[in-house]
Write a protein that holds these residues in place. Structure first.
Motif, PDB file in Angstrom:
ATOM      1  N   MET A  53       0.845  -1.203   0.000  1.00  0.00           N
ATOM      2  CA  MET A  53       0.000   0.000   0.000  1.00  0.00           C
ATOM      3  C   MET A  53       0.876   1.247   0.000  1.00  0.00           C
ATOM      4  O   MET A  53       1.861   1.317   0.725  1.00  0.00           O
ATOM      5  CB  MET A  53      -0.920   0.004   1.228  1.00  0.00           C
ATOM      6  N   SER A  54       0.498   2.222  -0.816  1.00  0.00           N
ATOM      7  CA  SER A  54       1.258   3.464  -0.872  1.00  0.00           C
ATOM      8  C   SER A  54       1.015   4.299   0.378  1.00  0.00           C
ATOM      9  O   SER A  54      -0.106   4.426   0.851  1.00  0.00           O
ATOM     10  CB  SER A  54       0.856   4.277  -2.110  1.00  0.00           C
ATOM     11  N   VAL A  55       2.089   4.843   0.926  1.00  0.00           N
ATOM     12  CA  VAL A  55       1.948   5.781   2.045  1.00  0.00           C
ATOM     13  C   VAL A  55       2.108   7.215   1.561  1.00  0.00           C
ATOM     14  O   VAL A  55       1.741   8.155   2.248  1.00  0.00           O
ATOM     15  CB  VAL A  55       2.982   5.486   3.154  1.00  0.00           C
ATOM     16  N   GLY A  56       2.704   7.364   0.382  1.00  0.00           N
ATOM     17  CA  GLY A  56       2.836   8.694  -0.203  1.00  0.00           C
ATOM     18  C   GLY A  56       1.539   9.131  -0.849  1.00  0.00           C
ATOM     19  O   GLY A  56       0.659   8.312  -1.133  1.00  0.00           O
ATOM     20  N   PRO A  57       1.401  10.416  -1.124  1.00  0.00           N
ATOM     21  CA  PRO A  57       0.146  10.946  -1.658  1.00  0.00           C
ATOM     22  C   PRO A  57       0.066  10.859  -3.180  1.00  0.00           C
ATOM     23  O   PRO A  57       1.077  10.755  -3.879  1.00  0.00           O
ATOM     24  CB  PRO A  57       0.182  12.408  -1.234  1.00  0.00           C
ATOM     25  N   GLN A  58      -1.154  10.913  -3.667  1.00  0.00           N
ATOM     26  CA  GLN A  58      -1.412  11.190  -5.078  1.00  0.00           C
ATOM     27  C   GLN A  58      -1.582  12.694  -5.215  1.00  0.00           C
ATOM     28  O   GLN A  58      -2.105  13.353  -4.309  1.00  0.00           O
ATOM     29  CB  GLN A  58      -2.667  10.463  -5.540  1.00  0.00           C
ATOM     30  N   ILE A  59      -1.140  13.251  -6.330  1.00  0.00           N
ATOM     31  CA  ILE A  59      -1.248  14.693  -6.548  1.00  0.00           C
ATOM     32  C   ILE A  59      -2.122  14.937  -7.762  1.00  0.00           C
ATOM     33  O   ILE A  59      -1.833  14.437  -8.858  1.00  0.00           O
ATOM     34  CB  ILE A  59       0.138  15.329  -6.749  1.00  0.00           C
ATOM     35  N   GLU A  60      -3.203  15.682  -7.569  1.00  0.00           N
ATOM     36  CA  GLU A  60      -4.151  15.982  -8.645  1.00  0.00           C
ATOM     37  C   GLU A  60      -4.073  17.461  -8.999  1.00  0.00           C
ATOM     38  O   GLU A  60      -4.163  18.323  -8.119  1.00  0.00           O
ATOM     39  CB  GLU A  60      -5.580  15.638  -8.203  1.00  0.00           C
ATOM     40  N   ILE A  61      -3.914  17.752 -10.281  1.00  0.00           N
ATOM     41  CA  ILE A  61      -3.816  19.127 -10.762  1.00  0.00           C
ATOM     42  C   ILE A  61      -4.917  19.372 -11.780  1.00  0.00           C
ATOM     43  O   ILE A  61      -5.099  18.581 -12.711  1.00  0.00           O
ATOM     44  CB  ILE A  61      -2.440  19.389 -11.408  1.00  0.00           C
ATOM     45  N   ALA A  62      -5.659  20.456 -11.604  1.00  0.00           N
ATOM     46  CA  ALA A  62      -6.753  20.780 -12.525  1.00  0.00           C
ATOM     47  C   ALA A  62      -6.668  22.243 -12.950  1.00  0.00           C
ATOM     48  O   ALA A  62      -6.618  23.146 -12.101  1.00  0.00           O
ATOM     49  CB  ALA A  62      -8.109  20.505 -11.863  1.00  0.00           C
ATOM     50  N   ASN A  63      -6.607  22.455 -14.244  1.00  0.00           N
ATOM     51  CA  ASN A  63      -6.665  23.806 -14.841  1.00  0.00           C
ATOM     52  C   ASN A  63      -5.621  24.753 -14.257  1.00  0.00           C
ATOM     53  O   ASN A  63      -5.896  25.928 -13.989  1.00  0.00           O
ATOM     54  CB  ASN A  63      -8.066  24.410 -14.652  1.00  0.00           C
ATOM     55  N   LEU A  64      -4.403  24.251 -14.077  1.00  0.00           N
ATOM     56  CA  LEU A  64      -3.342  25.065 -13.497  1.00  0.00           C
ATOM     57  C   LEU A  64      -2.850  26.108 -14.498  1.00  0.00           C
ATOM     58  O   LEU A  64      -2.486  25.790 -15.631  1.00  0.00           O
ATOM     59  CB  LEU A  64      -2.175  24.176 -13.057  1.00  0.00           C
ATOM     60  N   GLU A  65      -2.862  27.357 -14.060  1.00  0.00           N
ATOM     61  CA  GLU A  65      -2.341  28.473 -14.847  1.00  0.00           C
ATOM     62  C   GLU A  65      -1.410  29.279 -13.945  1.00  0.00           C
ATOM     63  O   GLU A  65      -1.721  29.540 -12.783  1.00  0.00           O
ATOM     64  CB  GLU A  65      -3.470  29.390 -15.334  1.00  0.00           C
ATOM     65  N   LEU A  66      -0.273  29.673 -14.500  1.00  0.00           N
ATOM     66  CA  LEU A  66       0.680  30.465 -13.725  1.00  0.00           C
ATOM     67  C   LEU A  66       1.339  31.484 -14.634  1.00  0.00           C
ATOM     68  O   LEU A  66       1.830  31.139 -15.713  1.00  0.00           O
ATOM     69  CB  LEU A  66       1.744  29.546 -13.106  1.00  0.00           C
ATOM     70  N   GLN A  67       1.323  32.726 -14.206  1.00  0.00           N
ATOM     71  CA  GLN A  67       2.004  33.756 -14.981  1.00  0.00           C
ATOM     72  C   GLN A  67       2.581  34.813 -14.062  1.00  0.00           C
ATOM     73  O   GLN A  67       2.089  35.040 -12.951  1.00  0.00           O
ATOM     74  CB  GLN A  67       1.067  34.407 -15.995  1.00  0.00           C
ATOM     75  N   TYR A  68       3.679  35.411 -14.504  1.00  0.00           N
ATOM     76  CA  TYR A  68       4.305  36.529 -13.811  1.00  0.00           C
ATOM     77  C   TYR A  68       4.179  37.739 -14.724  1.00  0.00           C
ATOM     78  O   TYR A  68       4.821  37.808 -15.774  1.00  0.00           O
ATOM     79  CB  TYR A  68       5.774  36.233 -13.508  1.00  0.00           C
ATOM     80  N   GLY A  69       3.322  38.670 -14.336  1.00  0.00           N
ATOM     81  CA  GLY A  69       3.051  39.803 -15.209  1.00  0.00           C
ATOM     82  C   GLY A  69       2.398  39.313 -16.489  1.00  0.00           C
ATOM     83  O   GLY A  69       1.383  38.621 -16.465  1.00  0.00           O
ATOM     84  N   GLU A  70       2.995  39.655 -17.621  1.00  0.00           N
ATOM     85  CA  GLU A  70       2.466  39.221 -18.916  1.00  0.00           C
ATOM     86  C   GLU A  70       3.079  37.899 -19.379  1.00  0.00           C
ATOM     87  O   GLU A  70       2.726  37.396 -20.440  1.00  0.00           O
ATOM     88  CB  GLU A  70       2.743  40.313 -19.975  1.00  0.00           C
ATOM     89  N   ASN A  71       3.983  37.368 -18.578  1.00  0.00           N
ATOM     90  CA  ASN A  71       4.714  36.165 -18.978  1.00  0.00           C
ATOM     91  C   ASN A  71       3.977  34.904 -18.502  1.00  0.00           C
ATOM     92  O   ASN A  71       3.924  34.623 -17.309  1.00  0.00           O
ATOM     93  CB  ASN A  71       6.132  36.205 -18.393  1.00  0.00           C
ATOM     94  N   HIS A  72       3.422  34.145 -19.414  1.00  0.00           N
ATOM     95  CA  HIS A  72       2.725  32.915 -19.076  1.00  0.00           C
ATOM     96  C   HIS A  72       3.749  31.798 -18.863  1.00  0.00           C
ATOM     97  O   HIS A  72       4.502  31.446 -19.775  1.00  0.00           O
ATOM     98  CB  HIS A  72       1.743  32.523 -20.190  1.00  0.00           C
ATOM     99  N   ILE A  73       3.766  31.252 -17.665  1.00  0.00           N
ATOM    100  CA  ILE A  73       4.734  30.211 -17.319  1.00  0.00           C
ATOM    101  C   ILE A  73       4.138  28.824 -17.534  1.00  0.00           C
ATOM    102  O   ILE A  73       4.771  27.949 -18.125  1.00  0.00           O
ATOM    103  CB  ILE A  73       5.188  30.350 -15.851  1.00  0.00           C
ATOM    104  N   LEU A  74       2.915  28.605 -17.052  1.00  0.00           N
ATOM    105  CA  LEU A  74       2.221  27.326 -17.201  1.00  0.00           C
ATOM    106  C   LEU A  74       0.791  27.591 -17.665  1.00  0.00           C
ATOM    107  O   LEU A  74       0.150  28.529 -17.193  1.00  0.00           O
ATOM    108  CB  LEU A  74       2.190  26.558 -15.873  1.00  0.00           C
ATOM    109  N   SER A  75       0.308  26.763 -18.575  1.00  0.00           N
ATOM    110  CA  SER A  75      -1.026  26.970 -19.130  1.00  0.00           C
ATOM    111  C   SER A  75      -1.798  25.658 -19.187  1.00  0.00           C
ATOM    112  O   SER A  75      -1.310  24.663 -19.749  1.00  0.00           O
ATOM    113  CB  SER A  75      -0.933  27.563 -20.549  1.00  0.00           C
ATOM    114  N   ASN A  76      -2.985  25.664 -18.576  1.00  0.00           N
ATOM    115  CA  ASN A  76      -3.950  24.572 -18.711  1.00  0.00           C
ATOM    116  C   ASN A  76      -3.334  23.199 -18.425  1.00  0.00           C
ATOM    117  O   ASN A  76      -3.442  22.264 -19.214  1.00  0.00           O
ATOM    118  CB  ASN A  76      -4.566  24.570 -20.116  1.00  0.00           C
ATOM    119  N   ILE A  77      -2.690  23.085 -17.247  1.00  0.00           N
ATOM    120  CA  ILE A  77      -2.131  21.803 -16.831  1.00  0.00           C
ATOM    121  C   ILE A  77      -3.210  21.015 -16.106  1.00  0.00           C
ATOM    122  O   ILE A  77      -3.735  21.447 -15.074  1.00  0.00           O
ATOM    123  CB  ILE A  77      -0.918  21.992 -15.904  1.00  0.00           C
TER     124      ILE A  77
END
Length: 251
Positions: free
Chosen positions: A1-25
């Motif tokens: 049995m896993s003791v570590g977690p599952q990680i779920e990501i939905a609609n992740l967006e990240l930007q600094y100012g006008e600079n888009h770093i991550l889109s629709n993850i």
């Protein structure tokens, strides 16, 4: 049995100012596996890790799903090794001081129990740094400092280990220590999430590979992702032209 977690990501967006770093993850990192995030420089790899750790603001949803059966309904512990840290050579902080400071969360001038020192030394032994315990942090090479940071991340026996380019500046011996510990963690059912750039090393880790280049470009076992006919395309720098590779979701 896993003791570590599952990680779920939905609609992740990240930007600094006008600079888009991550889109629709939209993605899922399976529990109890070694996951390696790869991609070109500036593609958002470190930003993805920092988002998961809650160290940078983002839009969307990130859920770290702990195993209730093994953690008594409580979140497990997280160990984090940043890409690198800087220590002034003149700073009178030894390797042992650094580990004890992180272990006890109390001022260094407080009397340290022998059992704390013994435990700290054990963690340093796991990364091959016990013989450097009395050295100042600022006198270590960059690779040796990374090994000490790795030892610090082990103090709480984490169920989720997050590593950002952990082998930066490390010699071959240091890399072997690190890879052995990653294999040990995964064998215990813990979850490892790392940014890495060395294709050969990632194969040795038998990792699940997730290629990020502002979007999620490809994902799967390294034997399916890191194949010669894919590698050049996967690691091309981001352009505003549509990326041919289909974004994957892993259940």
């Amino acid at each position: 049995m896993s003791v570590g977690p599952q990680i779920e990501i939905a609609n992740l967006e990240l930007q600094y100012g006008e600079n888009h770093i991550l889109s629709n993850i939209n993605h899922s990192f399976e529990a109890g596996k070694c996951h390696v995030v790869m991609g070109p420089n500036g593609g958002g790899k470190t930003s993805l890790l920092r988002s998961i750790l809650g160290l940078t603001p983002f839009k969307g949803q990130i859920d770290i799903l702990w195993n209730d059966a093994t953690n008594n309904g409580k979140p497990g512990s997280v160990g984090y090794v940043p890409q690198k840290a800087m220590f002034e050579q003149s700073l009178p902080l030894t390797v042992m001081d650094f580990i004890l400071l992180n272990l006890t969360r109390s001022p260094l001038f407080w009397r340290k129990r022998q059992q704390d020192k013994a435990f700290a030394l054990t963690q340093l032994e796991r990364v091959g740094m016990a013989n450097r315990a009395d050295r100042r942090m600022g006198q270590l090479s960059g690779g040796e400092q990374q090994r000490v940071l790795f030892a610090q991340a082990l103090l709480d026996n984490p169920d989720l280990l997050v590593l950002d380019e952990p082998t930066t500046g490390m010699d071959e011996q240091g890399v072997r220590y690190l890879e052995s510990l990653i294999h040990e963690f995964v064998a215990q059912g813990k979850t490892v999430l790392a940014v890495h750039h060395d294709v050969t090393a990632v194969r040795r880790l038998d990792a699940q590979v997730h290629v990020v280049n502002r979007i999620l470009v490809d994902s799967g076992h390294h034997s399916d992702v890191l194949i010669p006919e894919k590698i050049e395309r996967l690691f091309n720098h981001y352009s505003h032209a549509p990326i041919a590779a289909k974004q994957h979701e892993v259940a």
